[in-house]
Design a protein around this motif. Structure first.
Motif, mmCIF file in Angstrom:
data_model
loop_
_atom_site.group_PDB
_atom_site.id
_atom_site.type_symbol
_atom_site.label_atom_id
_atom_site.label_comp_id
_atom_site.label_asym_id
_atom_site.label_seq_id
_atom_site.Cartn_x
_atom_site.Cartn_y
_atom_site.Cartn_z
ATOM 1 N N SER A 2 -51.741 98.734 28.189
ATOM 2 C CA SER A 2 -50.999 99.297 29.317
ATOM 3 C C SER A 2 -50.420 100.666 28.998
ATOM 4 C CB SER A 2 -49.867 98.339 29.729
ATOM 5 O OG SER A 2 -50.386 97.104 30.163
ATOM 6 N N TYR B 223 -48.572 101.467 25.936
ATOM 7 C CA TYR B 223 -47.432 101.502 25.028
ATOM 8 C C TYR B 223 -47.917 101.525 23.584
ATOM 9 C CZ TYR B 223 -44.949 100.089 29.247
ATOM 10 O OH TYR B 223 -44.446 100.030 30.530
ATOM 11 N N ARG C 95 -45.806 97.746 36.202
ATOM 12 C CA ARG C 95 -45.487 98.718 35.152
ATOM 13 C C ARG C 95 -44.169 99.448 35.444
ATOM 14 N NH1 ARG C 95 -51.451 101.361 33.705
ATOM 15 N NH2 ARG C 95 -52.607 99.407 33.909
ATOM 16 N N LEU D 155 -38.566 96.948 32.158
ATOM 17 C CA LEU D 155 -39.613 96.182 31.497
ATOM 18 C C LEU D 155 -39.026 95.293 30.403
ATOM 19 C CD1 LEU D 155 -42.616 95.562 31.073
ATOM 20 C CD2 LEU D 155 -42.698 97.497 29.490
ATOM 21 N N GLU E 212 -53.524 94.429 34.878
ATOM 22 C CA GLU E 212 -52.537 93.698 35.670
ATOM 23 C C GLU E 212 -52.959 92.267 35.972
ATOM 24 O OE1 GLU E 212 -55.189 95.987 38.543
ATOM 25 O OE2 GLU E 212 -54.142 96.391 36.659
#
Length: 415
Positions: free
Chosen positions: A255, A257, A310, A316, A380
């Motif tokens: 995603s 990170y 996101r 998050l 997702e």
């Protein structure tokens, strides 16, 4: 002559007992979580020679072992007693962790994880039944939650160590660290832990014959519906625990990170799980455990769907915290629900077989995550597809009939 359970169960204080069993749970949590932590490094290790599909298969092997181990616990706990099974299972998963540390490739590593799984599968239902046996009914959910907070602490330690070590050290050290504490804990536990008073009372009575390894009383007309609903809830809960713990760092890396950020997000999930176990156990002893389990499953599903958008990093981390409280906390509270709902004579078999059947979900979870990551679906979809079992688990828990008495089975549909 009937022995007073309080004289059997208290050669050491409740606090000391909870500390020791929480340490065993911490080893279990660490050993489960460390695989997901090391998957990115192992896939980058040319000596391992694996891809995402291989890693998903290996992740499922530990669940296969846990299914076997939980079934063994369900079949043998009434005959051998939880204390003996606990020590045997912990010895097995410690040997398996050492084998993981020296594995030269995914084939040997997978065999070692299978052994780890058998040991873990024996230990978790045995620990839960053991704590329930030594706890007063009004403190049973609380004590199970406190014990399993050790599980969350061990699982939290894995990503924190990974974030500190893996940029600089080999992933092998993560497994060495998981095996070493058992060398100290096992001798201490063998010396000070008492036998379960329920097992001591059972051993003084004639043994039941032809109970189909503990399954016959669980599938009798008075308990069949309860048993099947618990199996569904355990299947969903373990699918989520294993699927998410195996793939969450990799999902978050995909995603966008960094590895360090992904591991810290995983740590936030385990912090939420630990606090959820403690708070959930206390609340369950006050208002009843069924609404706690159903709500936890629902909260986990909602947080996963929200993560698919996101959100900003602060939100998050909050959602990671809530998802741990929901999904991992819900599985632990399901275990507490099981040992509270069944009569004490079948409590050990009930939790053992529920976790054994539930391991089918644990087998599916890592493979499902690996399939999604290897497909053309967007990242997702990991969140969407893992949210569905949470909704099913919430429904199954809500449908479990409520017992009218703590020590006796009730007919199906009672409550």
């Amino acid at each position: 002559m009937h022995t007073n359970p309080t004289t059997v169960r208290r050669p050491l204080s409740e606090k000391t007992m909870l500390i020791v069993v929480a340490l065993f749970a911490a080893l279990e949590g660490y050993d489960l979580a460390c695989y997901g932590v090391t998957v990115p490094s192992m896939l980058a290790d040319p000596n391992m020679g694996g891809d995402a599909a291989t890693a998903g298969t290996v992740g499922s092997l530990v669940a296969v072992g846990m299914m076997i181990g939980a079934g063994l616990a369900g079949a043998a706990i009434s005959r051998l007693g939880p204390r003996r099974l606990l020590l045997t299972g912990a010895g097995a998963f410690s040997v398996g962790m050492l084998a993981c540390a020296v594995a030269p490739g995914f084939a040997v590593f997978g065999a070692a994880r299978l052994l780890v799984g058998v040991g873990l599968g024996v230990v978790l239902p045995t620990l839960t039944a053991y704590v329930a046996d030594l706890s007063d009914p009004g403190r049973r959910s609380r004590n199970v939650g406190l014990m399993m907070s050790g599980y969350a602490l061990g699982a939290l330690l894995a990503p924190l160590l990974g974030a500190a070590l893996l940029p600089h050290a080999s992933w092998h050290w993560i497994y060495v660290i998981g095996a070493a504490p058992a060398l100290v804990l096992l001798p201490i536990a063998a010396r000070i832990l008492p036998e379960s008073p329920v097992h001591a009372d059972r051993a003084a009575r004639p043994a039941a014959r032809n109970d189909l390894f503990g399954l016959k009383p669980l599938l009798a007309p008075g308990t069949r519906t309860v048993t099947l609903l618990f199996w569904v809830a355990s299947f969903c809960g373990l699918l989520l625990v294993f699927g998410i713990s195996t793939w969450l760092p990799t999902i978050m890396r995909n995603s966008g990170y960094s590895l360090g950020s992904a591991l810290l997000q995983t740590a936030a999930m385990w912090v939420g799980a630990g606090l959820g176990m403690i708070a959930g156990g206390r609340i369950a002893d006050g208002i009843g455990i069924k609404p706690v389990v159903s709500t936890a499953f629902l909260v986990g599903s909602i947080s996963l769907i929200a993560m698919s958008a996101r959100p900003a990093i602060v939100l998050l981390f909050l959602l990671m915290f809530v998802s741990g409280l929901g999904f991992i906390g819900s599985q632990v509270m399901t275990n507490a629900f099981i040992v509270n709902r069944y009569p004490e004579d079948v409590r050990g078999a009930g939790i053992g077989w529920a976790l054994s059947v539930g391991r089918l979900g644990a087998i599916l979870g890592p493979s499902m995550g690996g399939w999604i990551l290897s497909s053309q679906l967007g990242v997702e979809w990991n969140f969407y597809l893992f949210a569905i079992p949470g909704l099913i688990g919430a429904t199954a828990a809500a449908l479990v009939p409520v017992a009218r008495a703590a020590r006796h089975a009730v007919p199906e549909g009672a409550g």
